[in-house]
Design an enzyme around this catalytic site. Structure first.
Site, PDB file in Angstrom:
ATOM      1  N   HIS A  24       0.830  -1.208   0.000  1.00 23.93           N
ATOM      2  CA  HIS A  24       0.000   0.000   0.000  1.00 23.93           C
ATOM      3  C   HIS A  24       0.865   1.259   0.000  1.00 23.93           C
ATOM      4  O   HIS A  24       1.634   1.460   0.942  1.00 23.93           O
ATOM      5  CB  HIS A  24      -0.884  -0.070   1.258  1.00 23.93           C
ATOM      6  CG  HIS A  24      -1.844   1.041   1.418  1.00 23.93           C
ATOM      7  ND1 HIS A  24      -1.937   1.778   2.581  1.00 23.93           N
ATOM      8  CD2 HIS A  24      -2.766   1.554   0.566  1.00 23.93           C
ATOM      9  CE1 HIS A  24      -2.886   2.677   2.452  1.00 23.93           C
ATOM     10  NE2 HIS A  24      -3.394   2.572   1.240  1.00 23.93           N
ATOM     11  N   HIS A  84      -0.876  10.783  -2.047  1.00 23.94           N
ATOM     12  CA  HIS A  84      -2.186  10.444  -1.498  1.00 23.94           C
ATOM     13  C   HIS A  84      -3.013  11.680  -1.166  1.00 23.94           C
ATOM     14  O   HIS A  84      -4.179  11.799  -1.545  1.00 23.94           O
ATOM     15  CB  HIS A  84      -2.007   9.584  -0.239  1.00 23.94           C
ATOM     16  CG  HIS A  84      -3.291   9.235   0.443  1.00 23.94           C
ATOM     17  ND1 HIS A  84      -3.881  10.049   1.391  1.00 23.94           N
ATOM     18  CD2 HIS A  84      -4.121   8.166   0.306  1.00 23.94           C
ATOM     19  CE1 HIS A  84      -4.993   9.492   1.807  1.00 23.94           C
ATOM     20  NE2 HIS A  84      -5.167   8.347   1.169  1.00 23.94           N
TER      21      HIS A  84
HETATM   22  O1  G3P Z   1      -6.597   1.542  -2.773  1.00 22.17           O
HETATM   23  C1  G3P Z   1      -6.678   1.129  -1.456  1.00 22.17           C
HETATM   24  C2  G3P Z   1      -6.457   2.273  -0.505  1.00 22.17           C
HETATM   25  O2  G3P Z   1      -5.279   2.936  -0.881  1.00 22.17           O
HETATM   26  C3  G3P Z   1      -7.599   3.239  -0.482  1.00 22.17           C
HETATM   27  O3  G3P Z   1      -7.489   4.196   0.513  1.00 22.17           O
HETATM   28  O4  G3P Z   1      -6.968   6.427   1.378  1.00 22.17           O
HETATM   29  O5  G3P Z   1      -5.209   4.661   1.424  1.00 22.17           O
HETATM   30  O6  G3P Z   1      -5.883   5.703  -0.726  1.00 22.17           O
HETATM   31  P1  G3P Z   1      -6.333   5.285   0.656  1.00 22.17           P
HETATM   32 MG    MG Z   2      -4.768   4.550  -2.204  1.00 28.34          MG
END
Ligand code: G3P
Ligand code: MG
Length: 238
Positions: free
Chosen positions: A7, A49
């Site tokens: 992630h 992000h």
């Molecule tokens: O794509 C999965 C996750 O990244 C979604 O939430 O806020 O971490 O981008 P966020």
């Molecule tokens: Mg994400």
């Protein structure tokens, strides 16, 4: 077989979504890597992000307010640790150069809370230019953006992100008329029944974000197809 995603790269080991973070995930041989894209003022895809720099560098404002040349001067590494001092945001193009072709790259269009008109075209163009139309999964909480992606390229797999707990999102996905490959729910409400319902409708399930091994094991027992994780111990499991 599960497909787990690192992630934002490997965000415990390097500043999230940067080249260093993606390189760490590649070094771990992650089968999947997730990152978030937004647009600069001069229409380049950068990997970040948040819609503003605040969390990484308090001297700067909205991502969309700067050109790529300006953004390349902004240090987003020091707030993580001295080791990464001076590291700027990466462009998607730079990341496509370092991610192996057999790694599944999940590109999340971060159209929240800023909506970037034309980001879908820019993204498809960037992937085509780098001959990277395979092993790509495009996702977003903005399902209008996903529709545009599919109109531009009907073959590219799309993943529908859901933050809140909705009534029967698998039916919503089906009714959307989109060809959805996977549902990406918030893990807080992902349980055995949720996964089974998605599977009945033909969707894979990739919840975010799963960092505890005990939670991961339970999800695997329930038949999950993979998870998004900050934890290298989890995102290297297959
Ligand atoms: O794509 C999965 C996750 O990244 C979604 O939430 O806020 O971490 O981008 P966020
Ligand atoms: Mg994400």
């Amino acid at each position: 077989m599960v497909l787990n995603f690192a992630h934002r790269g490997s965000l415990t080991e390097a500043p999230e979504n940067t080249l260093s973070s993606i390189k760490k995930a590649v070094a771990h041989k992650a089968k999947g890597i997730e990152l978030d894209v937004q647009l600069t003022k001069d229409n380049h895809l950068v990997v970040i992000h948040d819609h503003r720099f605040k969390r990484f560098n308090k001297n700067y404002g909205l991502v969309q307010a700067y050109t790529l040349a300006e953004i390349k001067q902004i240090d987003v590494g020091s707030s993580f640790s001295k080791e990464f001092a001076g590291e700027p945001l990466a462009t998607l193009a730079e990341i496509l150069e370092i991610v192996p072709r057999n790694t599944i790259l999940n590109i999340e269009i971060k159209n929240i809370p800023v909506i970037y008109p034309g980001i879908e075209e820019t993204l498809i163009h960037c992937l085509a230019e780098h001959d990277r139309m395979d092993h790509i999964l495009i996702s977003s909480f903005d399902h209008v953006a996903l529709k545009k992606v599919q109109e531009l390229d009907p073959d590219i797999p799309i993943g529908m992100l859901f933050y809140y707990r909705l009534l029967e999102p698998w039916k919503y996905a089906k009714n959307s008329g989109l060809r959805v490959a996977s549902i990406h729910p918030n893990v807080v409400y992902t349980d055995k029944a949720f996964i089974a319902a998605c599977h009945r409708y033909g969707y894979k399930v990739f919840p975010f974000t799963v960092n505890r091994m005990s939670q991961y094991r339970k999800l695997v027992e329930w038949g999950v197809d993979g998870v998004f994780s900050n934890n290298p111990e989890i995102f290297t499991q297959s």
